[in-house]
Scaffold this motif. Structure first.
Motif: not given
Length: 425
Positions: A91-92, A58, A62-63
């Protein structure tokens, strides 16, 4: 954190992760062209972050990240890689590419999985660079990326395979990608830090249990290509200037194909004084090559501070050795064992495995007898766990098990994941 272009992930391998943890050289090599051309690449080794790999993942994702890639071997690494790939895809919004031995041999089965968008067969540095360039809009035709596999709807498309070895300039290899984690890499939780290096690529032999002959079959020209001696020695010096390691392990599939070449290498290695700084281990040594070494050669190896040699014995039955296509006989093995006993600083590590298709009880008794004689001949030797054979994809022995013994091979990644790759041949 600057947005990542490529996150390369090394999965957990299985039961031996805490005992043998070498640097993820496959990922470092794969990253070479992308890093050289200015892309921001990071490496996450899940063997280090066993319990909190999701949190570490993560932090990286996340960025933003354009592409996530995994290096995957047959067996338990498939299960670990699927877990990671599923987490990323759920999740991405990031495409996932798999490379390594398993996708190379079984690309269609790999691409059928919904968590995998691309695969790269064989060597990955240039294809990965071209893939990230395509995803960034800098390369128009995905069909031109050699070694790439991908999906269009339900259709699997495999581009042309590469027909040559990947030969990287050592100054371009981005070792800095794992510098922050160097303290985690060791073997048997010891103090020695192993640094791996190649002196050659490929292998000229045709062992029936090995995946390499199938992978190298497509190579045009020689199936074993050595690097120049001076470039390998310069590479070692380059690493010594940057990293504090005590052991150098030569990772070649086979190192001593040309004995005169390696004799010259060892003499120059000693001349440069590397033998006073490092213990030298070899991953690929064959009985037939050791059998041709005279006393002078073995004295040079001793002076070079050679210690561990991983030697493929495989079986103690001439009948089994013949259908394994080892090109050696039991008497050769025993002769080499007795010869090496005269050089106690050389520590042979003999690999043995059992349960091959067609092996009989009598064959197993002969293998047991050989193991006992090796131990008696040479107290410095170690003998492997006598692992049980498992069907590796793309090998002659697996094809024999299917055609002659009605073995049914897995048809999904999940099925292939049940083959524990650290207990297999």
């Amino acid at each position: 954190m600057k947005k990542i272009d490529i996150l390369l992930i090394y999965p957990r391998l299985g039961s031996m992760d805490n005992l043998i943890r070498d640097i993820p050289l496959s990922l470092i090599y794969t990253a070479t062209s992308s890093v050289k051309n200015g892309y921001n690449v990071k490496i996450l080794d899940c063997r280090i972050y066993t319990d909190n790999w999701k949190k570490k993942l993560d932090v990286y994702l996340r960025d933003g990240c354009t592409l996530a890639g995994l290096s995957v071997m047959t067996g338990n690494p498939i299960s670990s890689s699927l877990e990671v790939s599923k987490y990323i895809k759920e999740n991405y919004d990031i495409p996932v590419v798999w490379g390594g031995p398993h996708p190379t041999i079984l690309p269609e089965i790999t691409l059928k999985n919904k968590y995998i968008d691309y695969i790269i067969r064989d060597w990955g540095s240039e294809p990965l660079y071209q893939l990230i360039s395509y995803l960034k809009g800098k390369l128009k035709n995905i069909e031109e990326i050699i070694g790439l596999g991908y999906k269009r709807g339900e259709t699997i498309i495999l581009n042309q395979e590469t027909c040559q070895f990947e030969m990287l300039e050592y100054r371009d290899i981005p070792y800095h990608l794992i510098e922050a984690d160097l303290g985690y890499y060791n073997r048997f939780q010891g103090k020695d830090f192993f640094f791996p290096i190649f002196t050659a690529v490929g292998c000229p032999y045709q062992c029936a249990y090995c995946m390499s002959p199938g992978v190298y079959r497509k190579i045009k020209g020689k199936k074993w290509v050595p690097f120049s001696i001076d470039s390998v020695l310069d590479h070692i010096g380059y690493l010594l200037q940057r990293y504090n390691f005590t052991r150098l392990q030569v990772y070649d599939d086979d190192t001593f194909v040309k004995l005169d070449r390696m004799k010259e290498f060892l003499l120059k290695y000693i001349e440069r004084g590397y033998n006073e700084k490092l213990k030298l281990d070899f991953r690929g040594v064959r009985i037939n090559e050791l059998d041709r070494m005279d006393d002078e050669y073995l004295r040079i190896m001793t002076k070079a501070n050679v210690e561990v040699m991983l030697i493929g014995v495989e079986a103690g039955s001439d009948r089994v050795l013949k259908y394994l296509k080892k090109g050696i006989k039991v008497e050769q093995i025993r002769r080499v064992s007795r010869k090496l006993n005269e050089y106690p600083s050389l520590k042979p590590n003999y690999n043995i495995f059992c349960g091959t298709p067609g092996e009989t009880y009598e064959d197993l008794v002969e293998t047991k007898s050989l193991m006992e004689s090796l131990a008696l001949d040479n107290p410095s030797c170690t003998i492997g766990l006598a692992a049980d054979w498992k069907p590796m994809p793309g090998t002659v022995l697996t094809e024999l098990a299917v055609s002659e013994y009605s073995l049914k091979l897995p048809e999904t990644l999940e099925g292939w994941a049940k083959i524990e790759s650290f207990d297999t041949k």
